[in-house]
Design a protein around this motif. Structure first.
Motif, PDB file in Angstrom:
ATOM      1  N   ASP A  70       0.826  -1.211   0.000  1.00 34.23           N
ATOM      2  CA  ASP A  70       0.000   0.000   0.000  1.00 34.23           C
ATOM      3  C   ASP A  70       0.861   1.262   0.000  1.00 34.23           C
ATOM      4  O   ASP A  70       0.561   2.239  -0.699  1.00 34.23           O
ATOM      5  CB  ASP A  70      -0.918   0.004   1.229  1.00 34.23           C
ATOM      6  CG  ASP A  70      -1.973  -1.085   1.161  1.00 34.23           C
ATOM      7  OD1 ASP A  70      -2.216  -1.604   0.055  1.00 34.23           O
ATOM      8  OD2 ASP A  70      -2.540  -1.437   2.212  1.00 34.23           O
ATOM      9  N   GLU A  71       1.950   1.248   0.793  1.00 35.48           N
ATOM     10  CA  GLU A  71       2.817   2.421   0.851  1.00 35.48           C
ATOM     11  C   GLU A  71       3.501   2.650  -0.490  1.00 35.48           C
ATOM     12  O   GLU A  71       3.613   3.787  -0.967  1.00 35.48           O
ATOM     13  CB  GLU A  71       3.864   2.225   1.958  1.00 35.48           C
ATOM     14  CG  GLU A  71       4.811   3.411   2.155  1.00 35.48           C
ATOM     15  CD  GLU A  71       4.107   4.623   2.731  1.00 35.48           C
ATOM     16  OE1 GLU A  71       4.679   5.726   2.673  1.00 35.48           O
ATOM     17  OE2 GLU A  71       2.972   4.480   3.247  1.00 35.48           O
ATOM     18  N   TYR A  72       3.942   1.561  -1.123  1.00 35.22           N
ATOM     19  CA  TYR A  72       4.565   1.690  -2.449  1.00 35.22           C
ATOM     20  C   TYR A  72       3.572   2.258  -3.462  1.00 35.22           C
ATOM     21  O   TYR A  72       3.897   3.165  -4.235  1.00 35.22           O
ATOM     22  CB  TYR A  72       5.080   0.325  -2.914  1.00 35.22           C
ATOM     23  CG  TYR A  72       5.507   0.297  -4.357  1.00 35.22           C
ATOM     24  CD1 TYR A  72       6.723   0.861  -4.758  1.00 35.22           C
ATOM     25  CD2 TYR A  72       4.683  -0.264  -5.331  1.00 35.22           C
ATOM     26  CE1 TYR A  72       7.109   0.849  -6.090  1.00 35.22           C
ATOM     27  CE2 TYR A  72       5.059  -0.275  -6.657  1.00 35.22           C
ATOM     28  CZ  TYR A  72       6.278   0.286  -7.038  1.00 35.22           C
ATOM     29  OH  TYR A  72       6.649   0.280  -8.355  1.00 35.22           O
ATOM     30  N   ASN A  73       2.332   1.731  -3.441  1.00 40.27           N
ATOM     31  CA  ASN A  73       1.320   2.215  -4.384  1.00 40.27           C
ATOM     32  C   ASN A  73       1.042   3.700  -4.181  1.00 40.27           C
ATOM     33  O   ASN A  73       0.913   4.463  -5.153  1.00 40.27           O
ATOM     34  CB  ASN A  73       0.018   1.424  -4.212  1.00 40.27           C
ATOM     35  CG  ASN A  73       0.128   0.029  -4.784  1.00 40.27           C
ATOM     36  OD1 ASN A  73       0.963  -0.235  -5.641  1.00 40.27           O
ATOM     37  ND2 ASN A  73      -0.697  -0.883  -4.305  1.00 40.27           N
ATOM     38  N   SER A  74       0.936   4.131  -2.919  1.00 41.73           N
ATOM     39  CA  SER A  74       0.577   5.518  -2.651  1.00 41.73           C
ATOM     40  C   SER A  74       1.697   6.489  -3.016  1.00 41.73           C
ATOM     41  O   SER A  74       1.435   7.632  -3.386  1.00 41.73           O
ATOM     42  CB  SER A  74       0.217   5.683  -1.165  1.00 41.73           C
ATOM     43  OG  SER A  74       1.359   5.483  -0.342  1.00 41.73           O
ATOM     44  N   ARG A  75       2.951   6.047  -2.953  1.00 39.90           N
ATOM     45  CA  ARG A  75       4.067   6.957  -3.176  1.00 39.90           C
ATOM     46  C   ARG A  75       4.655   6.887  -4.575  1.00 39.90           C
ATOM     47  O   ARG A  75       5.246   7.857  -5.055  1.00 39.90           O
ATOM     48  CB  ARG A  75       5.177   6.672  -2.153  1.00 39.90           C
ATOM     49  CG  ARG A  75       4.813   7.059  -0.738  1.00 39.90           C
ATOM     50  CD  ARG A  75       5.819   6.524   0.268  1.00 39.90           C
ATOM     51  NE  ARG A  75       7.184   6.898  -0.063  1.00 39.90           N
ATOM     52  CZ  ARG A  75       8.266   6.368   0.539  1.00 39.90           C
ATOM     53  NH1 ARG A  75       8.111   5.463   1.471  1.00 39.90           N
ATOM     54  NH2 ARG A  75       9.480   6.756   0.191  1.00 39.90           N
ATOM     55  N   PHE A  76       4.512   5.742  -5.239  1.00 40.89           N
ATOM     56  CA  PHE A  76       5.256   5.581  -6.489  1.00 40.89           C
ATOM     57  C   PHE A  76       4.410   5.216  -7.702  1.00 40.89           C
ATOM     58  O   PHE A  76       4.881   5.349  -8.827  1.00 40.89           O
ATOM     59  CB  PHE A  76       6.336   4.492  -6.323  1.00 40.89           C
ATOM     60  CG  PHE A  76       7.362   4.823  -5.286  1.00 40.89           C
ATOM     61  CD1 PHE A  76       8.420   5.674  -5.558  1.00 40.89           C
ATOM     62  CD2 PHE A  76       7.270   4.279  -4.001  1.00 40.89           C
ATOM     63  CE1 PHE A  76       9.362   5.982  -4.605  1.00 40.89           C
ATOM     64  CE2 PHE A  76       8.217   4.585  -3.028  1.00 40.89           C
ATOM     65  CZ  PHE A  76       9.261   5.444  -3.333  1.00 40.89           C
ATOM     66  N   THR A  77       3.178   4.719  -7.533  1.00 41.87           N
ATOM     67  CA  THR A  77       2.434   4.218  -8.700  1.00 41.87           C
ATOM     68  C   THR A  77       1.035   4.794  -8.794  1.00 41.87           C
ATOM     69  O   THR A  77       0.135   4.144  -9.290  1.00 41.87           O
ATOM     70  CB  THR A  77       2.347   2.679  -8.673  1.00 41.87           C
ATOM     71  OG1 THR A  77       1.589   2.285  -7.510  1.00 41.87           O
ATOM     72  CG2 THR A  77       3.707   2.048  -8.640  1.00 41.87           C
ATOM     73  N   VAL A  78       0.828   5.997  -8.317  1.00 39.14           N
ATOM     74  CA  VAL A  78      -0.506   6.592  -8.382  1.00 39.14           C
ATOM     75  C   VAL A  78      -0.931   6.772  -9.839  1.00 39.14           C
ATOM     76  O   VAL A  78      -0.280   7.464 -10.607  1.00 39.14           O
ATOM     77  CB  VAL A  78      -0.528   7.960  -7.666  1.00 39.14           C
ATOM     78  CG1 VAL A  78      -1.905   8.603  -7.825  1.00 39.14           C
ATOM     79  CG2 VAL A  78      -0.188   7.784  -6.204  1.00 39.14           C
ATOM     80  N   GLY A  79      -2.012   6.097 -10.234  1.00 38.62           N
ATOM     81  CA  GLY A  79      -2.549   6.218 -11.594  1.00 38.62           C
ATOM     82  C   GLY A  79      -1.760   5.483 -12.645  1.00 38.62           C
ATOM     83  O   GLY A  79      -2.145   5.462 -13.804  1.00 38.62           O
TER      84      GLY A  79
END
Length: 234
Positions: A70-79
């Motif tokens: 979740d942290e990776y998604n929120s910081r590096f892969t938004v959209g």
């Protein structure tokens, strides 16, 4: 928000684990494990694999892998993963589209879903014979050491509070593997064919055996095997 790399590194150092041992557990090459700890995601494969590597590495350390993903998604892969899907969905909503075009659009969406499922399956199961998934160590097909037939990979985590803990091989007279206080937030892992686990505060800990969370029976001393956890006889 937390530091992904520092959390992984601190957990590894606390358990005195080295990269070769973790490579055997996770089937992920050491250079990628180091990249996860350094948050060098740019040198890793596609985001789909990065998420899988994060989850596998965290769980091998006895941590919950979902917060790291979740942290990776929120910081590096938004959209990042949604853009192609949105580009294909927009035309589908046109009211003047004929039956043939609608069928073609539906087939295209199904093809996208199948391709996505194949990518996930390739990462999870290692892909077809002869195809290498980036970052995974190719082996002879034998299970990892901690999941070898009849062996136990035990992970104990202090989630609700501190607890004194002792772990021995086989029985109370077996070789001592650990004795001390497991502080809240700490995890310890152990391997063997049969382990004896003693806890002063069982309600404060969670126990995983070969990756599966188990509920402890009543008592404070337990015998742990690959198939079950039972209360030790006194």
């Amino acid at each position: 928000m937390f530091d992904i790399g520092s959390s992984l590194r601190e957990s590894r150092l606390r358990q005195d684990l080295d990269f070769p041992e973790l490579e055997e557990r996770t089937k992920i090459r050491p250079k990628y494990l180091r990249a996860l700890e350094d948050e060098r995601f740019d040198i890793l494969p596609a985001p789909t694999y990065v998420r899988g590597f994060l989850r596998s590495y965290a769980e091998a350390l006895g941590l919950d892998g979902q917060p790291f993903v979740d942290e990776y998604n929120s910081r590096f892969t938004v959209g990042e993963d949604d853009a192609p899907v949105r580009a294909r969905r927009a035309p589908v909503q046109r009211r003047d589209r004929g039956p043939r075009e609608s069928r073609m659009a539906a087939v295209a969406l199904v093809a996208i879903a199948i391709a996505t499922a194949l990518v996930i399956a390739a990462w999870k199961f290692g892909g077809p014979e002869g195809e290498a998934v980036p970052g995974l160590v190719q082996g002879s097909g034998a299970p990892a050491r901690s999941h070898a037939r009849g062996r136990v990979h035990l992970v104990v985590g202090a989630t609700a509070g501190n607890s004194w803990m002792e772990v021995r091989l086989t029985s109370s007279a077996g070789k001592l593997l650990y004795s001390g206080t497991l502080e809240r937030g700490q995890h310890k892992s152990f391997d063997g064919r049969s382990l004896q686990l003693a806890l002063r505060a069982p309600d404060n800990v969670t126990v995983r055996v070969n990756g599966n969370r188990v509920e402890l029976p009543a008592g404070t001393t337990f015998v742990v095997t690959a198939h079950r956890v039972t209360r030790a006889s006194t």
